[in-house]
Design a protein around this motif. Structure first.
Motif, PDB file in Angstrom:
ATOM      1  N   VAL A  21       0.864  -1.184   0.000  1.00 43.06           N
ATOM      2  CA  VAL A  21       0.000   0.000   0.000  1.00 43.06           C
ATOM      3  C   VAL A  21       0.902   1.236   0.000  1.00 43.06           C
ATOM      4  O   VAL A  21       1.975   1.239   0.611  1.00 43.06           O
ATOM      5  CB  VAL A  21      -0.975   0.024   1.201  1.00 43.06           C
ATOM      6  N   ILE A  22       0.459   2.267  -0.693  1.00 49.19           N
ATOM      7  CA  ILE A  22       1.271   3.470  -0.854  1.00 49.19           C
ATOM      8  C   ILE A  22       0.427   4.685  -0.514  1.00 49.19           C
ATOM      9  O   ILE A  22      -0.623   4.909  -1.135  1.00 49.19           O
ATOM     10  CB  ILE A  22       1.806   3.610  -2.298  1.00 49.19           C
ATOM     11  N   ASP A  23       0.860   5.458   0.477  1.00 51.49           N
ATOM     12  CA  ASP A  23       0.070   6.643   0.807  1.00 51.49           C
ATOM     13  C   ASP A  23       0.604   7.870   0.092  1.00 51.49           C
ATOM     14  O   ASP A  23       1.725   7.874  -0.427  1.00 51.49           O
ATOM     15  CB  ASP A  23      -0.041   6.846   2.326  1.00 51.49           C
ATOM     16  N   SER A  24      -0.222   8.904   0.057  1.00 46.87           N
ATOM     17  CA  SER A  24       0.161  10.128  -0.649  1.00 46.87           C
ATOM     18  C   SER A  24      -0.403  11.349   0.058  1.00 46.87           C
ATOM     19  O   SER A  24      -1.601  11.431   0.329  1.00 46.87           O
ATOM     20  CB  SER A  24      -0.357  10.093  -2.091  1.00 46.87           C
ATOM     21  N   HIS A  25       0.493  12.291   0.351  1.00 48.76           N
ATOM     22  CA  HIS A  25       0.100  13.594   0.890  1.00 48.76           C
ATOM     23  C   HIS A  25       0.182  14.666  -0.201  1.00 48.76           C
ATOM     24  O   HIS A  25      -0.014  15.841   0.071  1.00 48.76           O
ATOM     25  CB  HIS A  25       1.027  13.990   2.042  1.00 48.76           C
ATOM     26  N   LYS A  31      -3.402  -0.903  -2.673  1.00 48.27           N
ATOM     27  CA  LYS A  31      -4.167   0.324  -2.495  1.00 48.27           C
ATOM     28  C   LYS A  31      -3.247   1.542  -2.500  1.00 48.27           C
ATOM     29  O   LYS A  31      -2.125   1.490  -1.996  1.00 48.27           O
ATOM     30  CB  LYS A  31      -4.941   0.322  -1.162  1.00 48.27           C
ATOM     31  N   TYR A  32      -3.767   2.624  -3.085  1.00 51.50           N
ATOM     32  CA  TYR A  32      -3.159   3.939  -2.951  1.00 51.50           C
ATOM     33  C   TYR A  32      -3.972   4.678  -1.888  1.00 51.50           C
ATOM     34  O   TYR A  32      -5.208   4.659  -1.920  1.00 51.50           O
ATOM     35  CB  TYR A  32      -3.193   4.699  -4.269  1.00 51.50           C
ATOM     36  N   LEU A  33      -3.300   5.348  -0.958  1.00 52.01           N
ATOM     37  CA  LEU A  33      -3.984   5.924   0.196  1.00 52.01           C
ATOM     38  C   LEU A  33      -3.748   7.431   0.307  1.00 52.01           C
ATOM     39  O   LEU A  33      -2.923   7.879   1.109  1.00 52.01           O
ATOM     40  CB  LEU A  33      -3.508   5.231   1.482  1.00 52.01           C
ATOM     41  N   PRO A  34      -4.453   8.248  -0.474  1.00 54.78           N
ATOM     42  CA  PRO A  34      -4.352   9.702  -0.306  1.00 54.78           C
ATOM     43  C   PRO A  34      -5.033  10.128   0.984  1.00 54.78           C
ATOM     44  O   PRO A  34      -5.952   9.450   1.472  1.00 54.78           O
ATOM     45  CB  PRO A  34      -5.101  10.242  -1.529  1.00 54.78           C
ATOM     46  N   ILE A  35      -4.602  11.253   1.538  1.00 54.77           N
ATOM     47  CA  ILE A  35      -5.115  11.676   2.846  1.00 54.77           C
ATOM     48  C   ILE A  35      -6.287  12.650   2.746  1.00 54.77           C
ATOM     49  O   ILE A  35      -6.955  12.901   3.745  1.00 54.77           O
ATOM     50  CB  ILE A  35      -3.997  12.304   3.706  1.00 54.77           C
ATOM     51  N   THR A  36      -6.542  13.232   1.563  1.00 59.35           N
ATOM     52  CA  THR A  36      -7.649  14.175   1.385  1.00 59.35           C
ATOM     53  C   THR A  36      -8.300  13.939   0.021  1.00 59.35           C
ATOM     54  O   THR A  36      -7.731  13.264  -0.842  1.00 59.35           O
ATOM     55  CB  THR A  36      -7.177  15.635   1.446  1.00 59.35           C
ATOM     56  N   ALA A  41      -8.146   4.613  -2.008  1.00 60.73           N
ATOM     57  CA  ALA A  41      -9.009   4.691  -0.823  1.00 60.73           C
ATOM     58  C   ALA A  41      -8.523   5.833   0.063  1.00 60.73           C
ATOM     59  O   ALA A  41      -7.327   5.930   0.356  1.00 60.73           O
ATOM     60  CB  ALA A  41      -8.982   3.376  -0.051  1.00 60.73           C
ATOM     61  N   LEU A  42      -9.434   6.702   0.471  1.00 59.88           N
ATOM     62  CA  LEU A  42      -9.052   7.812   1.351  1.00 59.88           C
ATOM     63  C   LEU A  42      -8.621   7.297   2.715  1.00 59.88           C
ATOM     64  O   LEU A  42      -9.274   6.425   3.294  1.00 59.88           O
ATOM     65  CB  LEU A  42     -10.224   8.782   1.513  1.00 59.88           C
ATOM     66  N   ASN A  43      -7.524   7.822   3.196  1.00 58.87           N
ATOM     67  CA  ASN A  43      -6.996   7.465   4.513  1.00 58.87           C
ATOM     68  C   ASN A  43      -6.782   8.775   5.275  1.00 58.87           C
ATOM     69  O   ASN A  43      -5.687   9.296   5.345  1.00 58.87           O
ATOM     70  CB  ASN A  43      -5.677   6.693   4.362  1.00 58.87           C
ATOM     71  N   HIS A  44      -7.884   9.313   5.807  1.00 62.54           N
ATOM     72  CA  HIS A  44      -7.855  10.648   6.410  1.00 62.54           C
ATOM     73  C   HIS A  44      -6.872  10.730   7.582  1.00 62.54           C
ATOM     74  O   HIS A  44      -6.703   9.763   8.328  1.00 62.54           O
ATOM     75  CB  HIS A  44      -9.246  11.027   6.917  1.00 62.54           C
TER      76      HIS A  44
END
Length: 319
Positions: free
Chosen positions: A127-131, A164-169, A188-191
């Motif tokens: 999974v990769i998050d993105s700000h 999953k890609y996990l943007p915060i907004t 998928a949003l990951n607030h």
């Protein structure tokens, strides 16, 4: 479940996603590790804005525990501070820890290029998050357009392996879809959230601080906290505050600006403030002290580059 976080930078004592997400995963019973570099994040004008709080950017390699989570600092061999890019090897930790999930922090984290050949032949979920959003990057420049286009093409090739890609907004989600052409079904949003055990409204401490500064119940208290540089638009806050005072003469107002700035920007802000006795400039505060000021304040203003202190202020009932 065994979860390995790979992040370019890790700062102890901060309230970032990187600090609290691994902690709460550990609280849920998962085995969690963090692999990161031997440097703190290259904040703008680090020496003048963040060194007093965090210390020297250059750190020792090794293994230690922060809030119950094992942190492995690896020696970096290349850094491009302007893009917050730093390269270090995490393959050894992947092989030793044998994670079920790798959580990579940063949608343009080049360390992915080095670990992907190994991941491609494993059952490890990625999974990769993105700000990254339109406020954080100048996406309209030719160089950035090429940069994000190349990342988009890379993700088209490897998308089959990304769970999953996990943007915060919502805006960060839009950025992934429009600028990197990522599949909405895999996003998928990951607030962002707040650790309410350490940051929450405290009316008694807020009232005590209002008494300290001789603030009446009729006064409106404005607050801004965080790093101070032109991108944060602190000057706009001062202009807004002055406009409020001139148009709402029946209403008392106080402004608290909490954080450190470079000497030049510091002088510029002081010139704007002049001799106004109702504007207070306060150096960086630890989070437990910052709670007092948020509990005292009525309205928080963050008009520039977003800050995680926005969520912390909201947790303390700041509008």
């Amino acid at each position: 479940m065994r979860i390995l976080h790979i992040m370019n930078y890790y700062m102890e004592g901060m309230g970032y996603q990187e600090n609290w997400l691994p902690y709460y995963q550990k609280q849920q019973g998962h085995e969690v590790q963090i692999v990161t570099s031997d440097k703190y994040f290259p904040f703008p004008n680090y020496t003048q804005t963040m060194e007093k709080k965090l210390g020297d950017r250059n750190l020792h390699t090794g293994v230690y525990v922060d809030k119950g989570v094992e942190v492995i600092r690896k020696r970096s061999w290349l850094e491009i501070p302007g893009r917050a890019i730093i390269l270090f090897s995490s393959l050894l930790q992947i092989k030793k820890f044998k994670p079920d999930v790798i959580h990579l922090h940063g949608i343009t984290n080049p360390n992915l290029l080095f670990i992907f050949p190994f991941l491609a032949f494993s059952k490890i979920k990625l999974v990769i998050d993105s700000h990254t959003d339109y406020q954080v990057v100048r996406h309209q420049t030719l160089l950035n357009k090429i940069y994000y286009k190349m990342w988009g093409l890379f993700y088209k090739v490897i998308s089959w392996k990304v769970n999953k890609y996990l943007p915060i907004t919502e805006e960060a989600k839009e950025f992934l879809e429009c600028e990197l052409s990522l599949q909405p079904a895999k996003i998928a949003l990951n607030h962002l959230g707040v650790d309410l055990k350490s940051v929450s409204y405290n009316s008694a401490r807020g009232l005590e601080l209002r008494e300290t500064y001789n603030i009446t119940h009729k006064d409106i208290v404005f607050v801004n906290a965080g790093k101070q540089y032109p991108g944060k638009r602190i000057d706009f806050i001062i202009k807004l505050y002055k406009k409020f005072k001139t148009t709402q003469k029946h209403q008392g107002a106080k402004l608290f600006l909490i954080g450190n700035a470079t000497q030049d920007y510091n002088n510029y802000l002081d010139q704007m403030i002049g001799t106004d006795p109702d504007v207070y400039r306060i150096p960086f505060l630890d989070r437990d002290k910052l709670v007092d000021f948020y509990s005292m304040a009525d309205i928080g203003i963050w008009p520039g580059v977003p800050s995680n202190t926005i969520q912390e202020a909201m947790a303390c009932k700041v509008a």
